[in-house]
Design an enzyme around this catalytic site. Structure first.
Site, short mmCIF file in Angstrom:
data_model
loop_
_atom_site.label_atom_id
_atom_site.label_comp_id
_atom_site.label_asym_id
_atom_site.label_seq_id
_atom_site.Cartn_x
_atom_site.Cartn_y
_atom_site.Cartn_z
N ASP A 46 0.86 -1.19 0.00
CA ASP A 46 0.00 0.00 0.00
C ASP A 46 0.89 1.24 0.00
OD1 ASP A 46 0.83 -0.55 2.72
OD2 ASP A 46 -0.55 1.02 3.35
N GLU A 69 0.21 -0.87 5.76
CA GLU A 69 1.28 -0.40 6.65
C GLU A 69 1.13 1.08 6.92
OE1 GLU A 69 5.26 1.23 7.80
OE2 GLU A 69 4.02 1.74 6.10
#
Ligand SMILES: [Zn+2]
Length: 416
Positions: A87, A182
């Site tokens: 991400d 994250e």
């Protein structure tokens, strides 16, 4: 464009991946936070399978993509895991158009957009001077790049591909974990250590060449709720309790020096990141940080103590503190067995890369994963100026990061 022959797919794969919008969603409560992350995870499953890895699957608990590279030695070797996140941070990620600057001279100003509104200027970003002769990959000024952490993803995959093509490099079983979310701080919360199956691991999510991080903050979030008594100011004497004033008194009770803007290195802090209030009620939001666990605990006690003193002076509970630990310094886990750190350090030295070891003023996914029982320091992936339009990465640094992963597994086999 000529790509480095050693890892033929490293840069093309990286460029393909960064073009896909994988921004995570902080408002979401699902795992992963958005369907586009599931879509990208499915693509990774296909690509990891195509490389020839085994047991490629999405772990249902964490939405991480897991894969295994089988051992090619009969020796009992420590199982090593490599982890990164796919991400990207809280910045525009639509239509990412990476720009390639070949043979950068280490001093020119790089125009990001055609008009030159946004530039990479060594006077502003002095690290650019470290990249003389390198091929830099930048944004076009409208988006972030997503080297954080698709460089880590591409490096781990390139290392696996290289090892499969070079069976003369002996290694134990290697575990790969590529995860979502994250950047919104939740990705590692559900990391499934048992399914992952490694003995030690590295997140490949650090910045410039040589970074090796095994010390993070201890971290807590602190909310302060203040209840006032609102009466007409003309008749307030002895009656009014102004919640906003109490909030200021509370803040004044904390040490003035221990704020982010006054601290560096190993100095911890109390950071007031939001405040709202009127006479009736007020709310303060803080984060509390320190590398030292004892001082961290003392900081939380001091914080509660300021509230207790105010409540005592009022003779009633007007200030309510809610403390929540977020993560702890991974050093607490790692220093029981520094093998995982020593192995990476030796790999860097063997490759003539100067290890850059500093305590992180923040946390990593490894902070959480280490406390789940899997020691996980953080290795450099190469990105600079992460989380915005000035993000860039050097192709040569990405190649060296890949070298390091291969060196680590080879060293572990030789030492077994
Ligand atoms: Zn990252």
């Amino acid at each position: 464009m000529i790509f480095l022959a050693k890892y033929a797919n490293l840069i093309p794969r990286f460029l393909d991946y960064v073009k896909v919008n994988t921004r995570s969603d902080p408002q979401s409560t699902t795992i992963p936070s958005t369907p586009r992350l599931t879509e990208f995870a499915n693509r990774l499953v296909q690509d990891l399978t195509a490389i020839g890895l085994n047991n490629v699957h999405i772990n249902p608990q964490s939405a991480y993509v897991y894969a295994t590279l089988p051992a090619n030695t009969a020796k009992a070797v420590t199982k090593i895991g490599f982890i990164s996140h796919f991400d990207t941070a809280d910045f525009n990620s639509e239509n990412i158009r990476p720009q390639i600057v070949e043979n950068y001279d280490g001093q020119s100003v790089i125009k990001l957009d055609a008009a030159g509104k946004y530039t990479l200027d060594p006077a502003v970003f002095p690290n650019l001077k470290n990249y003389r002769g390198d091929t830099l990959i930048t944004t076009d000024g409208t988006t972030l790049l997503g080297a954080d952490d698709k460089s880590g993803v591409a490096e781990i995959m390139a290392a696996a591909e290289y090892l499969l093509a070079h069976p003369e490099i002996k290694h134990g079983e290697i575990k790969i974990g590529l995860g979502p979310d994250e950047e919104i701080g939740t990705g590692a919360d559900h990391f499934d250590v048992a399914d992952f199956g490694a003995d030690i691991a590295y997140t490949v999510d650090g910045g410039p060449l040589g970074q090796l991080e095994y010390e993070t903050f201890n971290a807590a979030d602190a909310q302060v709720e203040i209840t006032g008594t609102n009466v007409h100011p003309a008749e307030a004497k002895g009656v009014m309790v102004n919640a906003s004033q109490v909030a200021m008194d509370f803040h004044a009770g904390l040490p003035v020096h221990d704020r982010p803007e006054n601290t560096e290195g190993r100095e911890g802090f109390f950071h007031l990141y939001s405040m709202t209030g009127d006479v009736d009620s007020a709310h303060l939001s803080y984060i509390i940080r320190d590398h030292d666990r004892q001082i961290f605990e003392d900081r939380k006690r001091l914080f509660q103590g300021v509230a207790d003193q105010l409540n005592q002076a009022f003779g009633q509970d007007r200030v309510q503190v809610t403390l929540k630990d977020q993560y702890y310094n991974m050093r607490e886990v790692l220093e029981k067995d520094m093998h995982v750190v020593e192995l990476a350090k030796q790999a860097l030295e063997d490759l003539d890369i100067q290890p850059l070891i500093f305590p992180v003023r923040g946390g990593t996914d490894g902070s959480k994963i280490s406390f789940m029982g899997l020691p996980t320091p953080n290795l450099f992936a190469g990105g600079e100026n992460m989380h915005g339009r000035f993000e860039y990465v050097s192709e040569q640094t990405m190649e060296k990061a890949t070298d390091v992963l291969i060196k680590i597994v080879a060293l572990a086999e030789q030492q077994a």
